[in-house]
Scaffold this motif. Structure first.
Motif, PDB file in Angstrom:
ATOM      1  N   ASN A 122       0.869  -1.169   0.000  1.00 40.37           N
ATOM      2  CA  ASN A 122       0.000   0.000   0.000  1.00 40.37           C
ATOM      3  C   ASN A 122       0.914   1.229   0.000  1.00 40.37           C
ATOM      4  O   ASN A 122       1.666   1.436   0.952  1.00 40.37           O
ATOM      5  N   PRO A 123       0.893   2.062  -1.057  1.00 40.06           N
ATOM      6  CA  PRO A 123       1.823   3.191  -1.120  1.00 40.06           C
ATOM      7  C   PRO A 123       1.584   4.241  -0.029  1.00 40.06           C
ATOM      8  O   PRO A 123       2.497   4.952   0.353  1.00 40.06           O
ATOM      9  N   ALA A 124       0.373   4.335   0.476  1.00 44.65           N
ATOM     10  CA  ALA A 124       0.063   5.337   1.503  1.00 44.65           C
ATOM     11  C   ALA A 124       0.631   4.952   2.865  1.00 44.65           C
ATOM     12  O   ALA A 124       1.150   5.796   3.592  1.00 44.65           O
ATOM     13  N   THR A 125       0.526   3.657   3.205  1.00 45.15           N
ATOM     14  CA  THR A 125       0.953   3.226   4.538  1.00 45.15           C
ATOM     15  C   THR A 125       2.217   2.392   4.529  1.00 45.15           C
ATOM     16  O   THR A 125       2.844   2.203   5.571  1.00 45.15           O
ATOM     17  N   ILE A 153       0.186  -6.221   1.719  1.00 47.66           N
ATOM     18  CA  ILE A 153      -1.094  -6.920   1.724  1.00 47.66           C
ATOM     19  C   ILE A 153      -1.087  -8.001   0.645  1.00 47.66           C
ATOM     20  O   ILE A 153      -0.335  -7.914  -0.336  1.00 47.66           O
ATOM     21  N   HIS A 154      -1.922  -9.003   0.839  1.00 49.21           N
ATOM     22  CA  HIS A 154      -2.016 -10.106  -0.119  1.00 49.21           C
ATOM     23  C   HIS A 154      -3.065  -9.765  -1.170  1.00 49.21           C
ATOM     24  O   HIS A 154      -4.181  -9.384  -0.836  1.00 49.21           O
ATOM     25  N   LYS A 155      -2.691  -9.896  -2.442  1.00 50.69           N
ATOM     26  CA  LYS A 155      -3.624  -9.652  -3.544  1.00 50.69           C
ATOM     27  C   LYS A 155      -3.929 -10.990  -4.188  1.00 50.69           C
ATOM     28  O   LYS A 155      -3.027 -11.737  -4.555  1.00 50.69           O
TER      29      LYS A 155
END
Length: 95
Positions: free
Chosen positions: A66-69, A73-75
């Motif tokens: 996640n670029p913001a945090t 995460i698993h996609k």
């Protein structure tokens, strides 16, 4: 970069090229679009002569960030539609 051709402009150009009315051209364009959608959604591929090949490719499950945090995460696995452009079209653009 030039603005993309709209569907209305494409239908008008197709009608002129075919020497028919816009209603017939719109029906032909809708039929081609429907065939391509059905074939690619079913896992197949469609080759448009002198334009390219449209196909569906499966992407495996993977870890993304996640670029913001910055959180990992698993996609899940998913499918993407791809298009390979023909050499003839590439050469006509660059030539």
């Amino acid at each position: 970069m030039a603005k993309p051709m709209t569907k209305t402009q494409l239908v008008a150009a197709l009608a002129e090229e075919m020497g028919s009315d816009k209603k017939s051209a719109a029906a032909a364009l809708d039929a081609v679009t429907s065939i391509i959608t059905r074939e690619v959604a079913g896992g197949g591929a469609v080759t448009l002569p002198d334009v390219g090949k449209i196909y569906c490719r499966e992407r495996p499950a993977r870890m993304v960030r996640n670029p913001a945090t910055g959180e990992q995460i698993h996609k899940e696995a998913d499918k993407v539609v791809k298009m390979t452009i023909s050499k003839k079209l590439k050469d006509s653009v660059n030539g």
